[in-house]
Design a protein around this motif. Structure first.
Motif, PDB file in Angstrom:
ATOM      1  N   ASP A   1      -6.537  -3.674   4.250  1.00 45.27           N
ATOM      2  CA  ASP A   1      -6.335  -4.613   5.356  1.00 45.27           C
ATOM      3  C   ASP A   1      -7.568  -5.494   5.541  1.00 45.27           C
TER       4      ASP A   1
ATOM      5  N   MET B   1       1.546   5.313   0.555  1.00 44.00           N
ATOM      6  CA  MET B   1       1.125   6.594   1.139  1.00 44.00           C
ATOM      7  C   MET B   1       2.233   7.605   0.890  1.00 44.00           C
TER       8      MET B   1
ATOM      9  N   ILE C   1       0.659  -7.098   4.371  1.00 48.33           N
ATOM     10  CA  ILE C   1       0.799  -5.783   3.722  1.00 48.33           C
ATOM     11  C   ILE C   1       2.121  -5.134   4.117  1.00 48.33           C
ATOM     12  N   HIS C   2       2.744  -4.491   3.164  1.00 48.40           N
ATOM     13  CA  HIS C   2       3.827  -3.575   3.499  1.00 48.40           C
ATOM     14  C   HIS C   2       3.365  -2.180   3.083  1.00 48.40           C
ATOM     15  N   VAL C   3       3.451  -1.225   3.978  1.00 47.90           N
ATOM     16  CA  VAL C   3       3.055   0.136   3.619  1.00 47.90           C
ATOM     17  C   VAL C   3       4.298   0.942   3.251  1.00 47.90           C
ATOM     18  N   ASP C   4       4.301   1.429   2.020  1.00 51.76           N
ATOM     19  CA  ASP C   4       5.368   2.337   1.577  1.00 51.76           C
ATOM     20  C   ASP C   4       4.933   3.744   1.972  1.00 51.76           C
ATOM     21  N   ALA C   5       5.330   4.100   3.180  1.00 50.24           N
ATOM     22  CA  ALA C   5       4.797   5.334   3.768  1.00 50.24           C
ATOM     23  C   ALA C   5       5.778   6.495   3.606  1.00 50.24           C
TER      24      ALA C   5
ATOM     25  N   ILE D   1      -5.445   2.062   3.291  1.00 48.28           N
ATOM     26  CA  ILE D   1      -4.779   0.917   3.932  1.00 48.28           C
ATOM     27  C   ILE D   1      -5.761   0.120   4.795  1.00 48.28           C
TER      28      ILE D   1
ATOM     29  N   TYR E   1      -3.452   8.779  -1.212  1.00 49.14           N
ATOM     30  CA  TYR E   1      -3.022   7.687  -0.334  1.00 49.14           C
ATOM     31  C   TYR E   1      -3.874   6.454  -0.623  1.00 49.14           C
ATOM     32  N   ASP E   2      -3.242   5.287  -0.683  1.00 46.28           N
ATOM     33  CA  ASP E   2      -4.037   4.057  -0.756  1.00 46.28           C
ATOM     34  C   ASP E   2      -4.819   3.920   0.550  1.00 46.28           C
TER      35      ASP E   2
ATOM     36  N   GLY F   1       0.860  -1.182   0.000  1.00 50.38           N
ATOM     37  CA  GLY F   1       0.000   0.000   0.000  1.00 50.38           C
ATOM     38  C   GLY F   1       0.893   1.228   0.000  1.00 50.38           C
TER      39      GLY F   1
END
Ligand code: PLP
Length: 249
Positions: free
Chosen positions: A225, A210, A241-245, A221, A218-219, A208
């Motif tokens: 989830d 952000m 999930i990995h969040v690319d924040a 999340i 922003y996706d 995801g």
């Protein structure tokens, strides 16, 4: 008024910027020059090359951080000379880093019982590489345990087509199939109606983002989830999930 100056010693020369001997010399662009030039001239030349780019206040490509306190810049420049990776040489820097990891864990509501870990990185690209590697290795461990033939297919990563280029690098370096969920006018972030169509037992994770550099969105999340939780209830091949924040973290 204009007048002849009596004491000429005082201001006979201005501090020259280009008025130096180096001005007479052609500097090769793609190899080192035979002669050295003064540091301030080298600085000015490099700075002039980049004159019309990189103003963060005007640059939407850096949409997250358009202003930084001068004290932060000062701290950063004061630590440039450190080789921060050497934790034993710089124990106080390490302690500050450790405090930051704890602060972020706290922001993310990591429970007291959980054993979290973290590290500083030189940017989001490195963070994505580390996150991606963690996803690949933990997928492999789970898949092998479940008896999946992990050499039958390339593992894949599911991400919206609005990804930052570092994910393409990750997939090339780590031999991962990149499954792009297309974005369109109605879906300027990850398409939640479609994303799960791209997931299978060879999926190392869903990313995801952000925020998305191209659309500024922003996706969602939380909704992502929920979808993954539902999916995981129905399969042994759990997905995470990995969040690319990079900006929304
Ligand atoms: C969503 C996202 N991921 C990753 C990156 C890569 O970050 P960095 O340039 O800090 O390596 C960026 C940079 O713009 C980004 O916006």
């Amino acid at each position: 008024m204009l007048y002849g100056k009596e004491n000429r010693d005082e201001a006979e020369f201005l501090e020259p910027i280009f008025g130096s001997e180096s001005e007479q010399v052609d500097l090769p662009k793609y190899k080192l020059a035979q002669q050295s030039i003064e540091p301030r001239v080298a600085y000015q030349l490099v700075q002039d090359e980049m004159l019309d780019e990189g103003n963060a206040r005007l640059n939407l490509a850096t949409f997250c951080q358009t202003y930084m306190e001068p004290e932060a810049v000062k701290l950063m420049s004061q630590t440039l000379e450190k080789n921060a990776i050497d934790k034993s040489e710089y124990p106080r820097t390490t302690e500050i880093e450790n405090r930051c990891v704890n602060m972020i864990a706290d922001l993310w509501n990591a429970s007291e019982k959980e054993k979290f870990m973290g590290t500083s990185t030189i940017g989001s690209s490195e963070a994505c590489m580390l996150g991606g590697m963690a996803m690949k290795f933990s997928w492999r461990k789970r898949a092998e345990k479940l008896g999946l033939d992990i050499s039958a297919k390339k593992p894949n990563l599911v991400i919206s087509s609005g990804y930052q280029v570092c994910w393409e690098k990750f997939c090339v370096y780590w031999d991962i199939e990149m499954r792009e969920v297309p974005m369109d006018k109605e879906h300027m972030s990850i398409n939640l109606d479609k994303v799960m169509d791209y997931v299978d037992e060879y999926t190392i994770g869903v990313v995801g983002i952000m925020g998305i550099t191209y659309t500024g969105r922003y996706d969602d999340i939380k909704a992502l989830d929920n979808l993954i939780e539902e999916y995981n209830k129905q399969t042994d091949y759990k997905v995470y999930i990995h969040v690319d924040a990079a900006s929304g973290g």
